[in-house]
Scaffold this active site. Structure first.
Site, short mmCIF file in Angstrom:
data_model
loop_
_atom_site.label_atom_id
_atom_site.label_comp_id
_atom_site.label_asym_id
_atom_site.label_seq_id
_atom_site.Cartn_x
_atom_site.Cartn_y
_atom_site.Cartn_z
CB CYS A 199 -35.64 26.84 13.90
SG CYS A 199 -36.05 25.30 14.68
CB CYS B 91 -38.13 19.13 6.31
SG CYS B 91 -37.12 20.48 5.64
CD GLN C 61 -25.01 25.54 -5.85
OE1 GLN C 61 -25.73 26.07 -5.00
NE2 GLN C 61 -23.91 26.11 -6.30
CG ASP D 179 -20.56 28.65 -7.57
OD1 ASP D 179 -20.98 29.53 -6.80
OD2 ASP D 179 -20.99 27.47 -7.57
CB CYS E 90 -24.18 31.75 -1.83
SG CYS E 90 -22.54 31.67 -1.06
#
Length: 414
Positions: free
Chosen positions: A68, A146, A251, A346, A372
């Site tokens: 992926c 995962c 988050q 943020d 980010c």
């Protein structure tokens, strides 16, 4: 033509780069120092024979993730991988002419992520498949485990299959299940369900609600609209228990969130009033309110409502004044920020240029940027530095492990 190449360095997007007389060749999956062989097309070598492996290469954790491309660096040892992320931040800042102390990248442990977005499709034999899209393709790669997610989230996959099954009756439906692990259970918001032909039927909704009940979900929503809620999904920010709105932002990793909050609070110690801009439901607002009164603002009215509800659950905090406001179209002015000695931002990936341009006119002595996106952080940081602030330090945080994604916290002093 087949070529043998030596990888000189790692690019900012996680591709190995070999220097050749015809220019750089990008080699996804290769590591610095490795020798690879394959056919180069348009400056890329997408499939290669590994002639000489790096000592930093390790076995991958998930073949599905490799297919992926969601964890393209899982084959790289932790030390050089984390140092590369630090180097990316240094080089990104340098392109804006910025130099500062860049601390070591803060690692996030595997099996700690609390949210995941899984695409759902029905296979030719009628089976429900959950997974991620293959790299450069619409093909779905099935995910049955995962390694980056909390085991409790992985344990909910069977329940998610049943929920997805209810929304796969229409051939054009391409649902995505956004699952979040909260303090009170699993919160699932479904998007991508076909609506132009009338939307899901009453039978589909009833089937989905039944699947949610059988799977023990706390809440099931469709595009942010609650279908059924057995328990209010809540998360803990500082001393507060906050009721998260359906489809609300969190988050990805509590460990990364804690690392960011620790640095944000440490930077504003000794101040009496702090502005928390792009505050969401209070990720940093509540830890900040333990040391100062906080003025919080975010464009999401539902997040601000959640923040206010969370404030009612907390004791021993300073005051919190929260408002819903679009900080891109209506950034807070120096007058609006009067009395704020420190400001925390943020913003989304696009950064906060419009709001940042207002900050030099305030009396704030400290600004903390949580980002980010190192590129937009560096752009906004240039505005502050040009106005007389000093970028004291930056801390990269590896919230999305084995990916090229980098979070950071930067501290500015006037």
């Amino acid at each position: 033509m087949t070529q043998t190449l030596t990888i000189a360095r790692m690019g900012h997007h996680g591709d190995g780069i070999a220097e050749t007389p015809n220019g750089p060749v990008f080699v996804p999956g290769a590591l610095p120092g490795e020798v690879v062989r394959g056919e180069v097309k348009d400056g890329r070598l997408d499939s290669f024979e590994l002639v000489e492996a790096s000592a930093d290469r390790r076995p991958i954790f998930s073949h599905a993730y490799a297919e992926c491309g969601v964890a393209p660096l899982q084959h790289w040892a932790d030390g050089p991988y984390l140092e590369w992320k630090r180097d990316v931040v240094i080089h990104t800042l340098s392109r804006e002419g910025l130099e500062t102390e860049v601390e070591a990248t803060v690692a996030t442990p595997p099996a700690s992520r609390r949210r995941i977005a899984l695409h759902a499709r029905r296979s030719p034999n009628g089976r429900v498949v959950l997974g991620f899209k293959a790299r450069r393709s619409w093909r779905l790669v099935e995910i049955t485990d995962c390694p980056v997610s909390d085991p409790a989230l992985v344990a909910a996959f069977p329940a998610l299959h049943k929920v997805a099954d209810a929304f796969l009756t229409h051939p054009k439906s391409a649902p995505t299940l956004h699952a979040t692990l909260t303090d009170t259970g699993l919160d699932v918001d479904v998007t991508g369900v076909e609506k132009r032909s009338g939307g899901p039927s009453a039978d589909q909704i009833a089937k989905a609600i039944t699947a949610a009940a059988e799977g023990g979900l706390a809440r099931l929503s469709l595009d942010g609209d609650t279908l059924v809620m057995e328990r209010q999904p809540r998360v803990t920010f500082g001393r507060a228990s906050v009721p998260i709105p359906a489809g609300g932002f969190l988050q990805a990793s509590p460990a990364a969130e804690a690392a960011m909050a620790e640095r944000v609070v440490a930077a504003v110690q000794g101040t009496k009033k702090v502005a928390d801009l792009f505050c969401g439901a209070g990720t940093f607002t509540f830890p900040l309110a333990e040391v100062a009164s906080v003025m919080a603002a975010d464009s999401s009215a539902s997040s601000i409502a959640a923040l206010k509800a969370g404030f009612a659950t907390a004791k021993g905090l300073k005051g919190i004044d929260a408002q819903a406001r679009d900080l891109f179209r209506r950034p807070l002015s120096p007058y609006d920020l009067k009395g704020c000695e420190a400001i925390v931002l943020d913003p989304p990936r696009a950064g906060a240029l419009e709001q940042t341009q207002q900050l030099p006119g305030t009396k704030a002595h400290t600004i903390v940027g949580v980002s980010c996106n190192p590129q937009t952080f560096a752009r906004d940081a240039r505005v502050l530095v040009d106005a007389g602030f000093r970028l004291e330090k930056v801390t990269p945080i590896d919230q999305f492990i084995w990916s090229t994604h980098i979070e950071l916290v930067g501290v500015f002093r006037r």
